[in-house]
Structures are given as structure tokens and as C-alpha cells.
Design a protein around this motif. Sequence first.
Motif, PDB file in Angstrom:
ATOM      1  N   GLY A  56       0.816  -1.216   0.000  1.00 61.90           N
ATOM      2  CA  GLY A  56       0.000   0.000   0.000  1.00 61.90           C
ATOM      3  C   GLY A  56       0.843   1.257   0.000  1.00 61.90           C
ATOM      4  O   GLY A  56       0.574   2.212  -0.726  1.00 61.90           O
ATOM      5  N   ASN A  57       1.901   1.253   0.825  1.00 59.78           N
ATOM      6  CA  ASN A  57       2.804   2.409   0.852  1.00 59.78           C
ATOM      7  C   ASN A  57       3.495   2.599  -0.485  1.00 59.78           C
ATOM      8  O   ASN A  57       3.690   3.720  -0.962  1.00 59.78           O
ATOM      9  N   GLY A  58       3.888   1.484  -1.116  1.00 64.27           N
ATOM     10  CA  GLY A  58       4.521   1.568  -2.436  1.00 64.27           C
ATOM     11  C   GLY A  58       3.568   2.112  -3.479  1.00 64.27           C
ATOM     12  O   GLY A  58       3.945   2.906  -4.340  1.00 64.27           O
ATOM     13  N   SER A  59       2.304   1.696  -3.400  1.00 64.50           N
ATOM     14  CA  SER A  59       1.299   2.191  -4.346  1.00 64.50           C
ATOM     15  C   SER A  59       1.086   3.683  -4.166  1.00 64.50           C
ATOM     16  O   SER A  59       0.953   4.437  -5.129  1.00 64.50           O
ATOM     17  N   GLU A  60       1.039   4.126  -2.899  1.00 65.86           N
ATOM     18  CA  GLU A  60       0.877   5.548  -2.621  1.00 65.86           C
ATOM     19  C   GLU A  60       2.057   6.344  -3.165  1.00 65.86           C
ATOM     20  O   GLU A  60       1.885   7.426  -3.732  1.00 65.86           O
ATOM     21  N   ALA A  61       3.270   5.784  -2.991  1.00 66.15           N
ATOM     22  CA  ALA A  61       4.458   6.462  -3.527  1.00 66.15           C
ATOM     23  C   ALA A  61       4.393   6.538  -5.047  1.00 66.15           C
ATOM     24  O   ALA A  61       4.736   7.569  -5.646  1.00 66.15           O
ATOM     25  N   SER A  62       3.931   5.455  -5.675  1.00 64.70           N
ATOM     26  CA  SER A  62       3.811   5.455  -7.132  1.00 64.70           C
ATOM     27  C   SER A  62       2.797   6.489  -7.597  1.00 64.70           C
ATOM     28  O   SER A  62       3.003   7.197  -8.586  1.00 64.70           O
ATOM     29  N   LEU A  63       1.669   6.577  -6.865  1.00 63.88           N
ATOM     30  CA  LEU A  63       0.657   7.571  -7.211  1.00 63.88           C
ATOM     31  C   LEU A  63       1.191   8.985  -7.066  1.00 63.88           C
ATOM     32  O   LEU A  63       0.910   9.864  -7.887  1.00 63.88           O
ATOM     33  N   GLN A  64       1.989   9.211  -6.012  1.00 64.92           N
ATOM     34  CA  GLN A  64       2.573  10.535  -5.797  1.00 64.92           C
ATOM     35  C   GLN A  64       3.533  10.886  -6.922  1.00 64.92           C
ATOM     36  O   GLN A  64       3.541  12.015  -7.420  1.00 64.92           O
ATOM     37  N   ILE A  65       4.339   9.893  -7.332  1.00 66.34           N
ATOM     38  CA  ILE A  65       5.273  10.122  -8.446  1.00 66.34           C
ATOM     39  C   ILE A  65       4.495  10.441  -9.724  1.00 66.34           C
ATOM     40  O   ILE A  65       4.856  11.338 -10.489  1.00 66.34           O
ATOM     41  N   GLU A  66       3.403   9.694  -9.939  1.00 66.45           N
ATOM     42  CA  GLU A  66       2.592   9.915 -11.142  1.00 66.45           C
ATOM     43  C   GLU A  66       1.954  11.299 -11.124  1.00 66.45           C
ATOM     44  O   GLU A  66       1.934  11.999 -12.142  1.00 66.45           O
ATOM     45  N   ARG A  67       1.441  11.712  -9.950  1.00 62.05           N
ATOM     46  CA  ARG A  67       0.836  13.047  -9.841  1.00 62.05           C
ATOM     47  C   ARG A  67       1.868  14.136 -10.089  1.00 62.05           C
ATOM     48  O   ARG A  67       1.595  15.134 -10.769  1.00 62.05           O
ATOM     49  N   THR A  68       3.083  13.947  -9.553  1.00 57.08           N
ATOM     50  CA  THR A  68       4.151  14.928  -9.767  1.00 57.08           C
ATOM     51  C   THR A  68       4.533  15.016 -11.238  1.00 57.08           C
ATOM     52  O   THR A  68       4.719  16.106 -11.791  1.00 57.08           O
ATOM     53  N   GLN A  70       2.616  14.260 -13.793  1.00 57.47           N
ATOM     54  CA  GLN A  70       1.527  14.904 -14.519  1.00 57.47           C
ATOM     55  C   GLN A  70       1.547  16.409 -14.323  1.00 57.47           C
ATOM     56  O   GLN A  70       1.284  17.170 -15.255  1.00 57.47           O
ATOM     57  N   GLN A  71       1.871  16.846 -13.104  1.00 59.69           N
ATOM     58  CA  GLN A  71       1.944  18.280 -12.837  1.00 59.69           C
ATOM     59  C   GLN A  71       3.056  18.934 -13.656  1.00 59.69           C
ATOM     60  O   GLN A  71       2.863  19.997 -14.257  1.00 59.69           O
ATOM     61  N   LYS A  72       4.221  18.273 -13.698  1.00 56.42           N
ATOM     62  CA  LYS A  72       5.330  18.815 -14.473  1.00 56.42           C
ATOM     63  C   LYS A  72       4.998  18.840 -15.963  1.00 56.42           C
ATOM     64  O   LYS A  72       5.348  19.786 -16.667  1.00 56.42           O
ATOM     65  N   LEU A  73       4.317  17.790 -16.429  1.00 53.09           N
ATOM     66  CA  LEU A  73       3.917  17.741 -17.832  1.00 53.09           C
ATOM     67  C   LEU A  73       2.946  18.870 -18.148  1.00 53.09           C
ATOM     68  O   LEU A  73       3.047  19.515 -19.201  1.00 53.09           O
ATOM     69  N   GLY A  74       1.999  19.116 -17.229  1.00 51.32           N
ATOM     70  CA  GLY A  74       1.052  20.212 -17.432  1.00 51.32           C
ATOM     71  C   GLY A  74       1.747  21.556 -17.508  1.00 51.32           C
ATOM     72  O   GLY A  74       1.406  22.406 -18.343  1.00 51.32           O
ATOM     73  N   GLU A  75       2.738  21.762 -16.634  1.00 51.46           N
ATOM     74  CA  GLU A  75       3.491  23.018 -16.657  1.00 51.46           C
ATOM     75  C   GLU A  75       4.265  23.165 -17.959  1.00 51.46           C
ATOM     76  O   GLU A  75       4.360  24.259 -18.530  1.00 51.46           O
ATOM     77  N   GLN A  76       4.830  22.058 -18.437  1.00 49.83           N
ATOM     78  CA  GLN A  76       5.573  22.091 -19.692  1.00 49.83           C
ATOM     79  C   GLN A  76       4.649  22.415 -20.864  1.00 49.83           C
ATOM     80  O   GLN A  76       5.013  23.189 -21.759  1.00 49.83           O
ATOM     81  N   VAL A  77       3.452  21.839 -20.847  1.00 52.86           N
ATOM     82  CA  VAL A  77       2.485  22.121 -21.911  1.00 52.86           C
ATOM     83  C   VAL A  77       2.108  23.597 -21.914  1.00 52.86           C
ATOM     84  O   VAL A  77       2.014  24.225 -22.977  1.00 52.86           O
ATOM     85  N   LYS A  78       1.908  24.170 -20.731  1.00 50.83           N
ATOM     86  CA  LYS A  78       1.570  25.593 -20.642  1.00 50.83           C
ATOM     87  C   LYS A  78       2.697  26.459 -21.198  1.00 50.83           C
ATOM     88  O   LYS A  78       2.455  27.444 -21.901  1.00 50.83           O
ATOM     89  N   ARG A  79       3.942  26.094 -20.882  1.00 54.09           N
ATOM     90  CA  ARG A  79       5.077  26.868 -21.397  1.00 54.09           C
ATOM     91  C   ARG A  79       5.142  26.767 -22.919  1.00 54.09           C
ATOM     92  O   ARG A  79       5.400  27.763 -23.609  1.00 54.09           O
ATOM     93  N   LEU A  80       4.920  25.554 -23.438  1.00 48.86           N
ATOM     94  CA  LEU A  80       4.966  25.374 -24.889  1.00 48.86           C
ATOM     95  C   LEU A  80       3.828  26.133 -25.567  1.00 48.86           C
ATOM     96  O   LEU A  80       4.020  26.707 -26.648  1.00 48.86           O
TER      97      LEU A  80
END
Length: 216
Positions: A56-68, A70-80
Motif C-alpha cells: 500500500g505504501n509503495g502504491s501511494e508512492a507510485s501515485l505521488q510520483i505519477e501526480r508529480t 503529470q503536474q510537471k507535464l502540465g506546466e511544460q504544456v503551458k510553457r509550450l
Amino acid sequence: MTILLLISVISLVSWVYVVSSGYTGRDKTTTEQELSGLRNRVEALETEAEHLRAIGNGSEASLQIERTAQQKLGEQVKRLEAENSSLREDLAAFENLAAGEVKNRTVSIHRMLVVPAATAGDVCRYRFLLAAPVSRSDHEFKGQLQMVATVQQGGKTVIVNIPDAAAPDTRKFLVSFKYFRRIEGTFTLPANAVLKKLEVRLMQGTTVVASQQVTV
């Protein structure tokens, strides 16, 4: 939750075995064997529960990595998207210049934009286009930029020259181009100063070749 409930039930059953053996006269060896089996089962369940918690802790860490990510990808899309919008604006201006709609006989400044600091004494951003007339676009222009900022500071109007004459490095304000060039950058306001107006001057030596100003 199910595992924890099962562990609690087994613990309760163990207690019942102990109590009941004292009242019913059950064989002590048999009771101890049953209790030993129950204890082993509890240990096995606790091990399994720990394993599931780790997953469960590993899954939560994976979800956090995925959310991060996605956030970085969204910021990159906005810059582009912002860069694409800026390039489209530049293209429109360049097409107008190429079509001869701008008939200046010398270099000129276009599409000047100033983004003032969010707070007093902070960084301001600027952007504009330099263009050479079509009739002389085969010649390279060489000069330097000078900006004059009018700011409000302590209730007084103050003039700030950019770059300052005492600045250690003014090479970044040197410009050269043949057809057109986009210029963008930042400058820092003095402490407690608020930008009111910015004038951009394109210089050759001490001669002002072109200028444009924006009131904030």
C-alpha cells in the motif's frame, strides 16, 4: 481491516481456550497445541498484513510520483503553448514586415510588452521585436539597447537607466540582426519602487536610431 479483525478474533478465541480449559478439564497438551497453532496463524497473518501495508505504501508512492509527473507535464504544456502563441504573434509581425506594411527607412521596434513586478522592488519582464526595413535587409545592423524606466519610489518619481553606467557587464545589451530579432529579458527595480513607464532605445554609438515606450 479484514486481517486486523481476523487477528482480533483469533486472539479472543485463544483467550476462550485458556478459560474454557480451566473449567472443562480439557487435556492440557491438546489445548497448548491448539493455542500454538493459533499463535502461528496470528504471526502469519501479521506478516501478511505487514506485507500488504508495504504494498500500500509503495502504491501511494507510485501515485505521488505519477501526480508529480503529470503536474510537471502540465506546466511544460503551458510553457509550450505560451511559446507557440508568442511565435505566432512574431510570425504575424514578420509577415507584415515582409509584405512592406511597415515602411520605415531604418530599424524599428515593434510589439513591445512589459510585465511589471508583482511586488515593489521585484523583477520586471519585457519583450519586443526589432525589425530592419525590407530595402536594406541585406545589411546587418549592429547597435546596443538602452532602457529608461520611470518608477515611483517614496512618493517621488525616479528615473532608472538600464543598464546602469557602472554595470560590470553590458555586453548582453549589444544587438545585431539582419532582418528581425526578438528581444526579451528582465530587470530588477530598486527597493520599494513601482514601475510606471518603460522606454526602449535602440542606439548606434550615441545616436538613438529607434525608440518606443509603454506606460504600465
